[in-house]
Design a protein around this motif. Structure first.
Motif, mmCIF file in Angstrom:
data_model
loop_
_atom_site.group_PDB
_atom_site.id
_atom_site.type_symbol
_atom_site.label_atom_id
_atom_site.label_comp_id
_atom_site.label_asym_id
_atom_site.label_seq_id
_atom_site.Cartn_x
_atom_site.Cartn_y
_atom_site.Cartn_z
ATOM 1 N N ALA A 83 0.824 -1.211 0.000
ATOM 2 C CA ALA A 83 0.000 0.000 0.000
ATOM 3 C C ALA A 83 0.860 1.264 0.000
ATOM 4 O O ALA A 83 0.502 2.268 -0.622
ATOM 5 N N ARG A 84 2.018 1.198 0.660
ATOM 6 C CA ARG A 84 2.870 2.396 0.771
ATOM 7 C C ARG A 84 3.449 2.818 -0.578
ATOM 8 O O ARG A 84 3.843 3.982 -0.767
ATOM 9 N N LEU A 85 3.476 1.932 -1.537
ATOM 10 C CA LEU A 85 3.969 2.299 -2.865
ATOM 11 C C LEU A 85 3.162 3.443 -3.460
ATOM 12 O O LEU A 85 3.715 4.321 -4.123
ATOM 13 N N ILE A 86 1.855 3.433 -3.257
ATOM 14 C CA ILE A 86 0.996 4.457 -3.846
ATOM 15 C C ILE A 86 1.047 5.742 -3.028
ATOM 16 O O ILE A 86 1.270 6.826 -3.545
ATOM 17 N N VAL A 87 0.819 5.605 -1.728
ATOM 18 C CA VAL A 87 0.804 6.758 -0.839
ATOM 19 C C VAL A 87 0.860 6.241 0.598
ATOM 20 O O VAL A 87 0.516 5.080 0.855
ATOM 21 N N LYS A 88 1.261 7.076 1.525
ATOM 22 C CA LYS A 88 1.254 6.684 2.929
ATOM 23 C C LYS A 88 -0.178 6.375 3.357
ATOM 24 O O LYS A 88 -1.057 7.245 3.264
ATOM 25 N N PRO A 89 -0.480 5.135 3.782
ATOM 26 C CA PRO A 89 -1.860 4.764 4.127
ATOM 27 C C PRO A 89 -2.402 5.607 5.287
ATOM 28 O O PRO A 89 -1.764 5.729 6.328
ATOM 29 N N GLN A 90 -3.565 6.191 5.063
ATOM 30 C CA GLN A 90 -4.254 6.948 6.124
ATOM 31 C C GLN A 90 -5.412 6.082 6.604
ATOM 32 O O GLN A 90 -6.570 6.353 6.323
ATOM 33 N N SER A 91 -5.076 5.019 7.316
ATOM 34 C CA SER A 91 -6.080 4.027 7.666
ATOM 35 C C SER A 91 -6.110 3.801 9.159
ATOM 36 O O SER A 91 -5.103 3.919 9.854
ATOM 37 N N VAL A 92 -7.321 3.455 9.652
ATOM 38 C CA VAL A 92 -7.449 3.176 11.085
ATOM 39 C C VAL A 92 -6.965 1.785 11.420
ATOM 40 O O VAL A 92 -6.750 1.455 12.584
#
Length: 264
Positions: free
Chosen positions: A251-260
């Motif tokens: 997931a970090r390849l696309i963008v820093k995950p902003q997930s709970v």
């Protein structure tokens, strides 16, 4: 037989002191974020190393590595930025000290540089390569609640059992299937009311979505990430699951995950 991992980045360039360069990038140059998993005993920046390897592979495939006219230098856009949102580039020069008995790369790593660095500007005055392009349709990044999700339970269990927590692996096959089926049915309901639960990842040259699977009764934390992708305009399927570390790296390849739920 398991394939031996071969680094495309190390094949491209020799790094005199890779760990020091990575530490400088993480601690002094890039906008701060967690580049190591929380359960690690020591900080080796494993997330950042994985990120750079796979970003480089994508950039190579997109022909976004820039070279000077005489090929004396090369650079690529890391996709990372400084605290002030200035792009950061990896900068290389031609490798002039071949090691005996080695298959020497063409370039040698010099530094991670922000875009305004005079060394980068002198070498590449007007040819700064763009970031990697991971998607063409923004809607692919968001779960569509109107779609049905049909998982392939047998495939998920048979091919991925070693990724399940140890206490789940020790259960009989019927119980594992019931736990998995129940967790998927639960997350189906949750994601339809909160589309942010679905985290996009890039794998095998396509966008997929990750959903949290809670297999342990009473635990608020997910045990695995279910990988889903569209097979038609109105249907998602799932054939595999990932450990949370694998999921975060992808997931970090696309963008820093902003997930709970998906955190390093």
């Amino acid at each position: 037989m398991k394939k031996t991992f071969e680094s495309a980045l190390f094949k491209f360039a020799y790094f005199p002191n890779y760990d020091k360069a990575i530490e400088f990038l993480a601690e002094n140059l890039a906008d701060p974020e967690a580049w190591e998993f929380s359960d690690a005993n020591e900080k080796h920046y494993s997330i950042l190393k994985s990120y750079l390897e796979h970003i480089f592979r994508k950039l190579k495939a997109e022909n976004k590595v820039a070279y000077t006219s005489n090929n004396s230098h090369a650079c690529f856009n890391t996709g990372l930025v400084t605290k002030n949102l200035e792009p950061i580039f990896a900068f290389f020069e031609e490798y002039r000290k071949p090691r005996k008995g080695k298959d020497n790369p063409q370039y040698c790593f010099k530094a991670f540089l922000k875009e305004s660095d005079i060394q980068l500007l002198k070498t590449f005055p007007s040819r700064h390569p763009d970031i990697a392009d991971f998607f063409q349709k923004p809607e692919d990044l968001i779960f569509n609640p109107r779609c049905q999700l049909i998982p392939q339970l047998d495939h998920i269990i048979e091919d991925n059992l070693t990724r399940f927590p140890i206490h789940i692996q020790s259960l009989d096959s019927g119980e594992i299937r019931r736990r998995l089926d129940g967790a998927i049915e639960e997350v189906k309901k949750r994601v339809k009311t909160n589309y942010k639960l679905a985290v996009p990842q890039f794998y095998n040259n396509r966008i997929q979505l990750l959903l949290p699977l809670n297999l342990t009764p009473g635990s608020p934390n997910p045990d695995l990430a279910l990988v889903i992708h569209k097979i038609s305009d109105d249907t998602y399927t799932a054939r595999t699951c990932l450990t949370l570390k694998m999921a975060y790296n992808n997931a970090r390849l696309i963008v820093k995950p902003q997930s709970v739920w998906l955190k390093p």
